[in-house]
Design a protein around this motif. Structure first.
Motif, mmCIF file in Angstrom:
data_model
loop_
_atom_site.group_PDB
_atom_site.id
_atom_site.type_symbol
_atom_site.label_atom_id
_atom_site.label_comp_id
_atom_site.label_asym_id
_atom_site.label_seq_id
_atom_site.Cartn_x
_atom_site.Cartn_y
_atom_site.Cartn_z
ATOM 1 N N ALA A 129 0.824 -1.209 0.000
ATOM 2 C CA ALA A 129 0.000 0.000 0.000
ATOM 3 C C ALA A 129 0.857 1.257 0.000
ATOM 4 C CB ALA A 129 -0.939 0.000 1.214
ATOM 5 N N ARG A 130 2.053 1.201 0.600
ATOM 6 C CA ARG A 130 2.937 2.358 0.667
ATOM 7 C C ARG A 130 3.856 2.473 -0.546
ATOM 8 N NH1 ARG A 130 4.719 1.746 7.092
ATOM 9 N NH2 ARG A 130 2.989 2.988 7.934
ATOM 10 N N SER A 131 3.810 1.495 -1.439
ATOM 11 C CA SER A 131 4.712 1.476 -2.586
ATOM 12 C C SER A 131 4.125 2.281 -3.743
ATOM 13 C CB SER A 131 4.956 0.032 -3.031
ATOM 14 O OG SER A 131 3.822 -0.481 -3.717
ATOM 15 N N SER A 132 4.927 2.419 -4.799
ATOM 16 C CA SER A 132 4.472 3.136 -5.995
ATOM 17 C C SER A 132 3.790 2.228 -6.997
ATOM 18 C CB SER A 132 5.666 3.833 -6.665
ATOM 19 O OG SER A 132 6.643 2.879 -7.044
ATOM 20 N N VAL A 133 3.558 0.965 -6.641
ATOM 21 C CA VAL A 133 2.868 0.042 -7.553
ATOM 22 C C VAL A 133 1.464 0.562 -7.823
ATOM 23 C CG1 VAL A 133 2.013 -2.310 -7.830
ATOM 24 C CG2 VAL A 133 4.220 -1.911 -6.735
ATOM 25 N N ALA A 134 1.103 0.616 -9.088
ATOM 26 C CA ALA A 134 -0.179 1.212 -9.474
ATOM 27 C C ALA A 134 -1.346 0.302 -9.112
ATOM 28 C CB ALA A 134 -0.199 1.489 -10.969
ATOM 29 N N PRO A 135 -2.415 0.864 -8.553
ATOM 30 C CA PRO A 135 -3.628 0.068 -8.338
ATOM 31 C C PRO A 135 -4.405 -0.069 -9.630
ATOM 32 C CG PRO A 135 -3.997 2.301 -7.604
ATOM 33 C CD PRO A 135 -2.563 2.244 -8.066
ATOM 34 N N GLY A 136 -5.374 -0.965 -9.610
ATOM 35 C CA GLY A 136 -6.262 -1.071 -10.757
ATOM 36 C C GLY A 136 -6.179 -2.437 -11.407
ATOM 37 N N PRO A 137 -7.092 -2.672 -12.353
ATOM 38 C CA PRO A 137 -8.143 -1.745 -12.798
ATOM 39 C C PRO A 137 -9.314 -1.709 -11.830
ATOM 40 C CG PRO A 137 -8.342 -3.817 -13.967
ATOM 41 C CD PRO A 137 -7.105 -3.942 -13.099
ATOM 42 N N ASP A 138 -10.192 -0.720 -12.029
ATOM 43 C CA ASP A 138 -11.384 -0.608 -11.198
ATOM 44 C C ASP A 138 -12.309 -1.795 -11.428
ATOM 45 O OD1 ASP A 138 -10.283 1.776 -10.485
ATOM 46 O OD2 ASP A 138 -11.932 3.023 -11.196
ATOM 47 N N PHE A 139 -13.142 -2.066 -10.447
ATOM 48 C CA PHE A 139 -14.194 -3.068 -10.593
ATOM 49 C C PHE A 139 -15.437 -2.548 -9.887
ATOM 50 C CE2 PHE A 139 -11.543 -4.215 -6.953
ATOM 51 C CZ PHE A 139 -12.467 -4.410 -5.931
ATOM 52 N N PRO A 140 -16.617 -3.137 -10.125
ATOM 53 C CA PRO A 140 -17.858 -2.589 -9.546
ATOM 54 C C PRO A 140 -17.792 -2.479 -8.030
ATOM 55 C CG PRO A 140 -18.373 -4.198 -11.237
ATOM 56 C CD PRO A 140 -16.875 -4.281 -11.020
ATOM 57 N N ALA A 141 -18.260 -1.325 -7.527
ATOM 58 C CA ALA A 141 -18.183 -1.039 -6.094
ATOM 59 C C ALA A 141 -19.350 -1.619 -5.314
ATOM 60 C CB ALA A 141 -18.124 0.467 -5.861
ATOM 61 N N GLY A 142 -20.423 -2.010 -5.969
ATOM 62 C CA GLY A 142 -21.585 -2.512 -5.259
ATOM 63 C C GLY A 142 -22.447 -1.392 -4.712
ATOM 64 N N PRO A 143 -23.440 -1.717 -3.890
ATOM 65 C CA PRO A 143 -24.350 -0.690 -3.366
ATOM 66 C C PRO A 143 -23.624 0.359 -2.548
ATOM 67 C CG PRO A 143 -25.214 -2.907 -2.960
ATOM 68 C CD PRO A 143 -23.807 -3.068 -3.425
ATOM 69 N N ALA A 144 -24.084 1.612 -2.656
ATOM 70 C CA ALA A 144 -23.468 2.711 -1.907
ATOM 71 C C ALA A 144 -23.819 2.657 -0.428
ATOM 72 C CB ALA A 144 -23.905 4.050 -2.501
ATOM 73 N N ASN A 145 -24.904 1.972 -0.083
ATOM 74 C CA ASN A 145 -25.308 1.817 1.322
ATOM 75 C C ASN A 145 -25.682 0.365 1.562
ATOM 76 O OD1 ASN A 145 -25.511 4.772 2.297
ATOM 77 N ND2 ASN A 145 -26.726 4.804 0.430
ATOM 78 N N MET A 146 -25.651 -0.034 2.819
ATOM 79 C CA MET A 146 -26.075 -1.395 3.141
ATOM 80 C C MET A 146 -27.539 -1.576 2.722
ATOM 81 S SD MET A 146 -26.608 -1.150 7.276
ATOM 82 C CE MET A 146 -25.396 0.110 7.606
#
Length: 599
Positions: free
Chosen positions: A14-31
C-alpha cells in the motif's frame, strides 16, 4: 516485526508506488435496508444529522466520497424506539431493525462502525484498506464532534461484530448516550446465544472478487481481531464546534494557498493532538519564507525525525533536522510551535502524495505519522483509526477558523524519519490535512483584453474550484516543480486519496476516457482550434506540461470580440465558443466529478 506476514506485506504494498487497478464494480453505496424504515429518535437526530447523514455529500469526509463505513446503533431502554440493534441508512436518515436487544435491555446507546471494504477497494485497489481505516476514524470523529460521549478504537472486532448483530468487519465503537461501556458484552451475548443467527456469509459474487479485495478483507479481519476485549474508552475531549461549523465543513478544491497564521496553526495542531493523545505523532509542514516542520514539543519529545542532523529528504527534497534549526515560533500566547527541521518540505510531500503538485503550493500540511514498517496489527489499526479521528477534529478546527482544508489519505514512500536523517522504516506519514489561507475561488484574472489571463510565462492561472489538474509531471496547474529525482509520474502509476466530502479524489493521471488537456497545445480539452487569422501557436515544451515555450510576450493580440473567457481556460478572446458545459471528467479515470459545485 508484525505478528502477521499478510499484514506486513499488504502495508508495504500500500505504501509502494505500484499502481492500483483496474477498477471493478463497487456494489451498493449503502447497506441494503431490510424491514420497515423507522424515524431516528429525537435523542439521536441531531448527532446523526451533523455527522453521517447524506448521500455522496456528508459531513464526514471519505476517500473518493465512497463512504465504506456502515453504522449500527445499539439502542437500549429509554431511546424512543423498542430496544434492539438498528442499521442506519444515511441517505434516507432512517433506521432499520437489525437484531434483538438483551433482556433486560441496558440503558444508553452505542454506535458500532462496520465497513464494506469493496466500495473503497474497487477504486483504490491495494491502497484501499488503509483508507477504509482512515474513513472509520473520520466517522468516529464526526460522531464525537456532534455530541457523542466517548470513543473506543481498539475493542475486539469479534465482540463489536457480535454486538452489532453479526456484521462481517467492525472496527470502532462510539458511546452516543450515557451508559455502561461493559454493556457491549451483553449485546454480543445476544448474538452468540441465538441459534437462529446465521454466520456472516460472503456478499454475492465475493468468491470471484479480485485478489486485491480478498486480500483487503483478510487484512481488515486480522486488524479487527487484534483488539482486546472491551477496548479502551476515551471521553470526547476539546470544545465542540457550533452546528454551523459541522454542517459547513467541506474538503476544499485543490488550489488554495497562503500559510495561515501561527496562532491558527497552533489551534489546528492542538485539536488533533487533544483528540488523539495516544498517538500517532503530529507535525505541521509549512511553506512561506521559513519553510520546515513545526511541532508542539521540542525535538526529543514527539517531534518528527530525531535522526542525524541535516539528513536529506527522500528523492533529493532537501530538508533535514539539525540542532541549529531548533527554535520556537510564537503562537497565540498560549501555544508555542517548535521547529525541529527546516527546508522546503511541501514539494516533497506533493511527491509522496501520489505526485499531487497542488500540495506544493498549499500553505501548510498537518501530518499524522508513525506506524513503523514492522508494526503489529494492533498498532496499524490504532494509528490509522486515530489519524483519521485526529484529522477529523483538526478539519473542524480549520473550518471554525475560516481556513480552507483538504484531507490527504494515500501516501507512497513517505518515510518521514528517513527524510530527516533517522533510521528508515520507523516513521511514516499516515494521513495529512492540507491547509491554506486563500481559497482557489478567490483567484481572479488580470484585467486584459484579447490576451491570456495567465502571466507572461505562458501558464494559465491555477485550477478553478472543483477541478483536478494534476499532470503527468507531478505538478498541478501552475504548481511548483517537485524537487525529486524521478519526480515525473508515469501515467497511471498512482492514485491519491484526498478524503473529500462529496468530491472525487485527485489522482495521478491515467489515460482517460473523458476529455483531457491536449498533449502539446497548453489548452484545455474541448477548446476549438485557433483560427488562421491569429499568429501561429508556439511549439509546446512536451506532453502534458500545459506550458508553451518561451516567456517573452506574445505578438500583438488578434482583435478581440469580448473579454477573456475566464481565469483557467488559457484561451484568448475571440476563439470559438466552448462546447456546452457538462460534467467534468477526472483526469485519471474519466469519471464524472460529482459535487464540484459549492456544497
Amino acid at each position: 516485526m508484525s505478528d502477521s506476514p499478510l499484514v506486513t506485506e499488504a502495508l508495504a504494498l500500500a505504501r509502494s508506488s505500484v499502481a492500483p487497478g483496474p477498477d471493478f464494480p463497487a456494489g451498493p453505496a449503502n447497506m441494503p435496508p431490510r424491514g420497515e424504515a423507522l424515524p431516528v429518535p429525537a435523542c439521536l437526530d441531531r448527532i446523526l444529522r451533523l455527522s453521517l447523514a447524506g448521500g455522496r455529500l456528508r459531513p464526514a469526509p471519505s476517500a473518493g466520497a465512497l463512504h465504506p463505513v456502515d453504522t449500527y446503533l445499539l439502542l437500549g431502554s429509554g431511546c424512543g424506539l423498542p430496544p434492539g440493534v438498528y442499521a442506519y441508512h444515511p441517505a434516507r436518515h432512517r433506521l432499520h431493525r437489525h437484531g434483538p436487544a438483551p433482556e433486560p435491555a441496558p440503558a444508553g446507546a452505542f454506535a458500532v462502525l462496520g465497513v464494506t471494504a469493496r466500495r473503497t477497494v474497487s477504486h483504490y485497489g491495494h491502497r484501499g484498506w488503509p483508507l477504509v481505516l482512515l474513513d472509520a476514524g473520520h466517522a468516529a470523529a464526526a460522531l464525537a464532534l456532534s455530541g457523542a460521549h466517548a470513543v473506543c478504537l481498539d475493542a475486539d472486532g469479534g465482540l463489536l461484530s457480535a454486538a452489532a448483530g453479526g456484521v462481517p468487519v467492525a472496527l470502532a465503537a462510539v458511546q452516543l448516550l450515557p451508559g455502561d461501556h461493559g454493556a457491549l458484552g451483553r449485546w454480543a451475548e445476544v448474538r452468540n446465544s441465538s441459534p437462529q443467527s446465521p454466520s456472516p456469509s460472503p456478499s454475492p459474487g465475493e468468491e470471484e472478487a479480485p485478489e486485491c479485495l480478498r486480500t483487503a478483507l483478510r487484512v481488515l479481519g486480522e486488524l479487527a481481531d487484534s483488539g482486546g476485549g472491551h477496548g479502551t474508552w476515551h471521553p470526547v475531549a476539546g470544545r465542540r464546534p457550533d452546528d454551523s461549523v459541522l454542517l459547513s465543513r467541506r474538503s476544499a478544491s485543490p488550489g488554495f494557498h497562503g500559510m495561515p497564521s501561527n496562532a491558527v496553526l497552533a489551534r489546528i495542531l492542538a485539536a488533533a493532538e487533544t483528540a488523539s493523545p495516544a498517538g500517532p505523532r503530529w507535525s505541521l509542514a509549512v511553506g512561506g519564507p521559513r519553510p520546515g516542520l513545526l511541532t508542539s514539543r521540542p525535538a526529543g519529545g514527539s517531534a518528527a525525525g530525531g535522526g542525524a542532523a541535516g539528513g536529506p529528504a527522500a528523492g533529493g527534497g532537501g530538508f533535514g533536522a539539525s540542532a541549529a534549526h531548533e527554535g520556537h515560533v510564537p503562537g497565540d500566547g498560549t501555544a508555542t510551535l517548535h521547529r525541529p527541521a527546516s527546508g522546503d518540505v511541501l514539494p516533497t510531500l506533493a511527491h509522496w502524495a501520489a505526485r499531487q503538485g497542488w500540495i506544493a503550493q498549499a500553505g501548510a500540511v498537518l501530518l499524522a505519522h508513525g506506524c513503523p514498517a514492522g508494526a503489529s496489527a494492533a498498532q496499524i489499526r490504532h494509528d490509522h483509526l486515530a489519524a483519521g479521528y485526529g484529522i477529523g477534529h483538526a478539519q473542524a478546527a480549520a473550518t471554525a477558523a475560516g481556513v480552507p482544508s483538504r484531507p490527504v489519505g494515500s501516501w507512497q514512500g513517505a518515510d518521514l524519519g528517513a527524510a530527516l536523517g533517522g533510521p528508515a522504516g520507523q516513521d511514516w506519514v499516515i494521513h495529512g490535512l492540507a491547509l491554506g489561507r486563500t481559497p482557489a475561488v478567490d483567484r481572479t484574472p488580470r484585467p486584459t483584453t484579447g490576451r491570456r489571463t495567465g502571466p507572461a510565462t505562458g501558464r494559465t492561472n491555477g485550477p478553478a474550484a472543483g477541478s483536478t489538474t494534476t499532470s503527468a509531471t507531478g505538478r498541478g496547474a501552475g504548481a511548483a516543480t517537485v524537487p525529486h529525482a524521478g519526480a515525473a509520474a508515469d501515467a497511471g502509476t498512482g492514485r491519491s486519496a484526498c478524503t473529500a466530502t462529496g468530491r472525487e479524489t485527485d489522482a495521478a493521471p491515467r489515460p482517460a476516457a473523458g476529455p483531457a488537456a491536449g498533449p502539446a497545445t497548453g489548452r484545455e480539452a474541448g477548446t476549438a482550434p485557433r483560427t488562421a487569422t491569429g499568429p501561429a501557436p508556439r511549439t509546446a515544451t512536451g506532453p502534458a506540461t500545459g506550458r508553451e515555450t518561451g516567456t517573452a510576450p506574445r505578438p500583438a493580440p488578434r482583435p478581440a470580440t469580448g473579454p477573456a473567457t475566464g481565469p483557467a481556460t488559457g484561451r484568448e478572446a475571440g476563439t470559438a465558443t466552448r462546447p456546452a458545459p457538462g460534467p467534468a471528467t477526472r483526469p485519471a479515470t474519466g469519471r464524472t466529478i460529482q459535487g464540484d459545485e459549492p456544497s
